[in-house]
Design a protein around this motif. Sequence first.
Motif, PDB file in Angstrom:
ATOM      1  N   SER A 185      -7.453   0.471  42.465  1.00  0.00           N
ATOM      2  CA  SER A 185      -7.440  -0.854  41.829  1.00  0.00           C
ATOM      3  C   SER A 185      -6.054  -1.495  41.946  1.00  0.00           C
ATOM      4  O   SER A 185      -5.940  -2.721  42.016  1.00  0.00           O
ATOM      5  CB  SER A 185      -7.924  -0.804  40.380  1.00  0.00           C
ATOM      6  OG  SER A 185      -7.235   0.148  39.637  1.00  0.00           O
ATOM      7  N   SER A 216      -6.748 -11.960  35.756  1.00  0.00           N
ATOM      8  CA  SER A 216      -7.100 -10.603  35.347  1.00  0.00           C
ATOM      9  C   SER A 216      -7.230  -9.675  36.564  1.00  0.00           C
ATOM     10  O   SER A 216      -6.724  -8.552  36.564  1.00  0.00           O
ATOM     11  CB  SER A 216      -8.420 -10.665  34.565  1.00  0.00           C
ATOM     12  OG  SER A 216      -9.062  -9.428  34.521  1.00  0.00           O
ATOM     13  N   THR A 217      -7.881 -10.182  37.621  1.00  0.00           N
ATOM     14  CA  THR A 217      -8.137  -9.345  38.794  1.00  0.00           C
ATOM     15  C   THR A 217      -6.848  -8.987  39.530  1.00  0.00           C
ATOM     16  O   THR A 217      -6.720  -7.904  40.093  1.00  0.00           O
ATOM     17  CB  THR A 217      -9.089 -10.071  39.775  1.00  0.00           C
ATOM     18  OG1 THR A 217     -10.149 -10.652  39.034  1.00  0.00           O
ATOM     19  CG2 THR A 217      -9.660  -9.121  40.798  1.00  0.00           C
ATOM     20  N   ARG A 219      -3.763  -8.997  38.210  1.00  0.00           N
ATOM     21  CA  ARG A 219      -2.662  -8.650  37.291  1.00  0.00           C
ATOM     22  C   ARG A 219      -1.826  -7.470  37.771  1.00  0.00           C
ATOM     23  O   ARG A 219      -0.596  -7.485  37.710  1.00  0.00           O
ATOM     24  CB  ARG A 219      -3.239  -8.351  35.900  1.00  0.00           C
ATOM     25  CG  ARG A 219      -2.206  -7.939  34.871  1.00  0.00           C
ATOM     26  CD  ARG A 219      -2.777  -7.929  33.446  1.00  0.00           C
ATOM     27  NE  ARG A 219      -3.739  -6.881  33.194  1.00  0.00           N
ATOM     28  CZ  ARG A 219      -3.422  -5.626  32.837  1.00  0.00           C
ATOM     29  NH1 ARG A 219      -2.153  -5.280  32.707  1.00  0.00           N
ATOM     30  NH2 ARG A 219      -4.362  -4.742  32.599  1.00  0.00           N
ATOM     31  N   LEU A 220      -2.486  -6.430  38.285  1.00  0.00           N
ATOM     32  CA  LEU A 220      -1.747  -5.229  38.686  1.00  0.00           C
ATOM     33  C   LEU A 220      -0.845  -5.466  39.888  1.00  0.00           C
ATOM     34  O   LEU A 220      -0.008  -4.617  40.209  1.00  0.00           O
ATOM     35  CB  LEU A 220      -2.720  -4.084  38.973  1.00  0.00           C
ATOM     36  CG  LEU A 220      -3.554  -3.583  37.778  1.00  0.00           C
ATOM     37  CD1 LEU A 220      -4.496  -2.466  38.218  1.00  0.00           C
ATOM     38  CD2 LEU A 220      -2.665  -3.092  36.642  1.00  0.00           C
ATOM     39  N   LEU A 279     -16.953  -0.221  31.149  1.00  0.00           N
ATOM     40  CA  LEU A 279     -15.829  -1.051  30.712  1.00  0.00           C
ATOM     41  C   LEU A 279     -15.903  -1.368  29.228  1.00  0.00           C
ATOM     42  O   LEU A 279     -14.875  -1.380  28.556  1.00  0.00           O
ATOM     43  CB  LEU A 279     -15.811  -2.351  31.497  1.00  0.00           C
ATOM     44  CG  LEU A 279     -15.480  -2.196  32.974  1.00  0.00           C
ATOM     45  CD1 LEU A 279     -15.457  -3.562  33.633  1.00  0.00           C
ATOM     46  CD2 LEU A 279     -14.136  -1.505  33.155  1.00  0.00           C
TER      47      LEU A 279
ATOM     48  N   ALA B 189     -13.683  -7.654  42.963  1.00  0.00           N
ATOM     49  CA  ALA B 189     -14.045  -6.900  41.755  1.00  0.00           C
ATOM     50  C   ALA B 189     -15.435  -6.264  41.887  1.00  0.00           C
ATOM     51  O   ALA B 189     -15.625  -5.095  41.536  1.00  0.00           O
ATOM     52  CB  ALA B 189     -13.992  -7.819  40.532  1.00  0.00           C
ATOM     53  N   SER B 211      -7.902   3.402  32.991  1.00  0.00           N
ATOM     54  CA  SER B 211      -7.028   2.806  31.983  1.00  0.00           C
ATOM     55  C   SER B 211      -7.380   1.327  31.884  1.00  0.00           C
ATOM     56  O   SER B 211      -8.272   0.828  32.564  1.00  0.00           O
ATOM     57  CB  SER B 211      -5.577   2.974  32.396  1.00  0.00           C
ATOM     58  OG  SER B 211      -5.341   2.190  33.542  1.00  0.00           O
ATOM     59  N   THR B 212      -6.648   0.636  31.038  1.00  0.00           N
ATOM     60  CA  THR B 212      -6.890  -0.793  30.882  1.00  0.00           C
ATOM     61  C   THR B 212      -6.574  -1.541  32.185  1.00  0.00           C
ATOM     62  O   THR B 212      -7.080  -2.637  32.400  1.00  0.00           O
ATOM     63  CB  THR B 212      -6.029  -1.356  29.742  1.00  0.00           C
ATOM     64  OG1 THR B 212      -4.693  -0.910  29.939  1.00  0.00           O
ATOM     65  CG2 THR B 212      -6.525  -0.850  28.397  1.00  0.00           C
ATOM     66  N   GLY B 213      -5.749  -0.957  33.054  1.00  0.00           N
ATOM     67  CA  GLY B 213      -5.456  -1.587  34.348  1.00  0.00           C
ATOM     68  C   GLY B 213      -6.703  -1.680  35.208  1.00  0.00           C
ATOM     69  O   GLY B 213      -7.018  -2.726  35.769  1.00  0.00           O
ATOM     70  N   PHE B 214      -7.453  -0.584  35.293  1.00  0.00           N
ATOM     71  CA  PHE B 214      -8.709  -0.585  36.036  1.00  0.00           C
ATOM     72  C   PHE B 214      -9.671  -1.591  35.417  1.00  0.00           C
ATOM     73  O   PHE B 214     -10.310  -2.396  36.103  1.00  0.00           O
ATOM     74  CB  PHE B 214      -9.328   0.817  36.017  1.00  0.00           C
ATOM     75  CG  PHE B 214     -10.714   0.869  36.615  1.00  0.00           C
ATOM     76  CD1 PHE B 214     -10.898   0.745  37.979  1.00  0.00           C
ATOM     77  CD2 PHE B 214     -11.826   1.019  35.806  1.00  0.00           C
ATOM     78  CE1 PHE B 214     -12.165   0.774  38.528  1.00  0.00           C
ATOM     79  CE2 PHE B 214     -13.104   1.052  36.342  1.00  0.00           C
ATOM     80  CZ  PHE B 214     -13.269   0.933  37.714  1.00  0.00           C
ATOM     81  N   SER B 215      -9.762  -1.546  34.126  1.00  0.00           N
ATOM     82  CA  SER B 215     -10.658  -2.418  33.388  1.00  0.00           C
ATOM     83  C   SER B 215     -10.381  -3.895  33.693  1.00  0.00           C
ATOM     84  O   SER B 215     -11.296  -4.691  33.908  1.00  0.00           O
ATOM     85  CB  SER B 215     -10.482  -2.097  31.902  1.00  0.00           C
ATOM     86  OG  SER B 215     -10.961  -3.101  31.100  1.00  0.00           O
ATOM     87  N   SER B 216      -9.110  -4.252  33.757  1.00  0.00           N
ATOM     88  CA  SER B 216      -8.725  -5.630  34.037  1.00  0.00           C
ATOM     89  C   SER B 216      -9.098  -6.028  35.472  1.00  0.00           C
ATOM     90  O   SER B 216      -9.645  -7.102  35.716  1.00  0.00           O
ATOM     91  CB  SER B 216      -7.215  -5.766  33.805  1.00  0.00           C
ATOM     92  OG  SER B 216      -6.688  -6.885  34.450  1.00  0.00           O
ATOM     93  N   THR B 217      -8.827  -5.120  36.428  1.00  0.00           N
ATOM     94  CA  THR B 217      -9.055  -5.437  37.839  1.00  0.00           C
ATOM     95  C   THR B 217     -10.539  -5.588  38.153  1.00  0.00           C
ATOM     96  O   THR B 217     -10.930  -6.382  38.999  1.00  0.00           O
ATOM     97  CB  THR B 217      -8.465  -4.331  38.735  1.00  0.00           C
ATOM     98  OG1 THR B 217      -7.171  -4.000  38.250  1.00  0.00           O
ATOM     99  CG2 THR B 217      -8.356  -4.782  40.187  1.00  0.00           C
ATOM    100  N   VAL B 218     -11.364  -4.806  37.480  1.00  0.00           N
ATOM    101  CA  VAL B 218     -12.777  -4.760  37.823  1.00  0.00           C
ATOM    102  C   VAL B 218     -13.624  -5.631  36.875  1.00  0.00           C
ATOM    103  O   VAL B 218     -14.826  -5.740  37.044  1.00  0.00           O
ATOM    104  CB  VAL B 218     -13.254  -3.284  37.821  1.00  0.00           C
ATOM    105  CG1 VAL B 218     -13.612  -2.820  36.429  1.00  0.00           C
ATOM    106  CG2 VAL B 218     -14.414  -3.056  38.782  1.00  0.00           C
ATOM    107  N   ARG B 219     -12.968  -6.283  35.933  1.00  0.00           N
ATOM    108  CA  ARG B 219     -13.690  -7.023  34.897  1.00  0.00           C
ATOM    109  C   ARG B 219     -14.728  -7.995  35.457  1.00  0.00           C
ATOM    110  O   ARG B 219     -15.858  -8.083  34.973  1.00  0.00           O
ATOM    111  CB  ARG B 219     -12.694  -7.781  34.008  1.00  0.00           C
ATOM    112  CG  ARG B 219     -13.336  -8.625  32.927  1.00  0.00           C
ATOM    113  CD  ARG B 219     -12.315  -9.111  31.906  1.00  0.00           C
ATOM    114  NE  ARG B 219     -11.393 -10.118  32.422  1.00  0.00           N
ATOM    115  CZ  ARG B 219     -11.651 -11.427  32.467  1.00  0.00           C
ATOM    116  NH1 ARG B 219     -12.810 -11.890  32.030  1.00  0.00           N
ATOM    117  NH2 ARG B 219     -10.758 -12.276  32.929  1.00  0.00           N
ATOM    118  N   LEU B 220     -14.362  -8.721  36.521  1.00  0.00           N
ATOM    119  CA  LEU B 220     -15.279  -9.735  37.055  1.00  0.00           C
ATOM    120  C   LEU B 220     -16.532  -9.135  37.686  1.00  0.00           C
ATOM    121  O   LEU B 220     -17.485  -9.859  37.974  1.00  0.00           O
ATOM    122  CB  LEU B 220     -14.550 -10.625  38.061  1.00  0.00           C
ATOM    123  CG  LEU B 220     -13.391 -11.467  37.518  1.00  0.00           C
ATOM    124  CD1 LEU B 220     -12.750 -12.281  38.641  1.00  0.00           C
ATOM    125  CD2 LEU B 220     -13.853 -12.406  36.403  1.00  0.00           C
ATOM    126  N   ALA B 221     -16.547  -7.809  37.889  1.00  0.00           N
ATOM    127  CA  ALA B 221     -17.756  -7.153  38.408  1.00  0.00           C
ATOM    128  C   ALA B 221     -18.892  -7.212  37.389  1.00  0.00           C
ATOM    129  O   ALA B 221     -20.033  -6.884  37.700  1.00  0.00           O
ATOM    130  CB  ALA B 221     -17.464  -5.703  38.791  1.00  0.00           C
TER     131      ALA B 221
END
Lengths: 285, 285
Positions: A185, A216-217, A219-220, A279, B189, B211-221
Amino acid sequence: MTISIIGVGLLGGSFALAVREKYPKVKFIGVDASIVHGELALAKGLVDEMLPLEDAVPVSTLVVLATPVNTIMDLLPRVLDLLPTGATVIDLGSTKGLICDIADQHPKRAQFVPVHPMAGTENSGPGAAFKELLPGKNLIICDREKSYPDSVKLVEALFRDIGMKIFYMTPKEHDLHLAYVSHLSHISAFALGLTVLEKEKDEKAIFDMASTGFSSTVRLAKSSPQMWAPIFDQNRTNVSQALADYIEFLQRFKEVIDQQDISTSLDFMNRANIIRRVLDGIERK
Amino acid sequence: MTISIIGVGLLGGSFALAVREKYPKVKFIGVDASIVHGELALAKGLVDEMLPLEDAVPVSTLVVLATPVNTIMDLLPRVLDLLPTGATVIDLGSTKGLICDIADQHPKRAQFVPVHPMAGTENSGPGAAFKELLPGKNLIICDREKSYPDSVKLVEALFRDIGMKIFYMTPKEHDLHLAYVSHLSHISAFALGLTVLEKEKDEKAIFDMASTGFSSTVRLAKSSPQMWAPIFDQNRTNVSQALADYIEFLQRFKEVIDQQDISTSLDFMNRANIIRRVLDGIERK
């Protein structure tokens, strides 16, 4: 008890703040290659004093290696050499395979406990540390059976007491899973940032048209290159496979869009939607 | 004034809530293919009554098309046919090219104002609507010169008054930019979600290690397939090019990792870090 934090950044600093709250009598020593980081860490109260590694380790009950993973590999044998009997060293690195290989060759291997807290933000340095980063998150301990039971007990007690849930696995399992749920990610975000910046030479256009979804996507993509380059390198076999899998899905998605195959496009997205169940759990953590 | 919202979901419902707060005397009529959505929209106070399209449009001052973009294309000519003199219709679709092409063929084209609010969440339906979604965000109006000045004034007044900043561009410019700053991040995502779900058959493993990093990156899925499939289809030329660019960056990143070329890896990430300047602005919005 004296705890030395080697690398007083986001993770090391946040660990110190969380432990301090539960164990106010612990003395914290900071070790950092950057004088500015040391000044910030002292000013913020992350640590009580800054010392060179050679002076800090011999007086420590616990040494925490919280540097980028390449530096952990360099420092771990030196720290073990200097570590007093009965003391413990842990590392907080995002890769575990090569670090555990190095440790396995050291006569004082049993004083080492490799751990990885599943927590982080896109920010780094002592200024980014905050005491809420670790509580409520998960901690992975690798190769528990190779460490002294007392060292494991110390580590479990501290991390449990700051509110972390502990899981156990081998370094190999850790690195494989992490390639997918974390390292990939980060690369997807870095590449998305690069693609958009390359296309939109005018940053203002991105700013005007991007929504919080884009933010959000991607951010990292703000994450520290110095921290991530050695992670991708140390875990390159798994990361490369994860990237290959990801690229293949993207190519199939592209073909489906090119061919106007709406039903497969819907099918892909419906399957991806299953991630919601996972999630919603993570976000409640 | 009577405003009809065709498609009482996240966007249509959030628009109604925001306008209601500033214009409490406006009557809102809802139109929706789903009876359940209608019930929810009434219960939540998004609209005052639900009517069939044929009854709603002839009594409206403003009609808001807030359905998926394929449905917008189907409904726009019907709505224009039924639209009274002096009334205005807008669409909130995430693509603008094909929708404007359809409008251009209609004798009542000047009563149509194509807009796109740069806002959304991964949730959909009337239950997801909230009055804070649009205020503070940007709105794009396309082909302003093709609409009656009074229609444009009405639209500008309403959106400005609920706190949106207005930008103007052609449908072609809109669709090109959006492919990069919005459509691509959704596909990245969705593909990330698919890749991880495919690898990690055990959802609990993802949950424990992400972690919350993964959660943020994949949120739009988590986004609605029914909404996004027609967007990708309508904007497929731009989306396909954006995906090709993205895949190329990922492949280069993979080669750099495979070849252990740390300095290029660092260079990629340092360049991607520039996105921070843009994102810090978006997040302050």
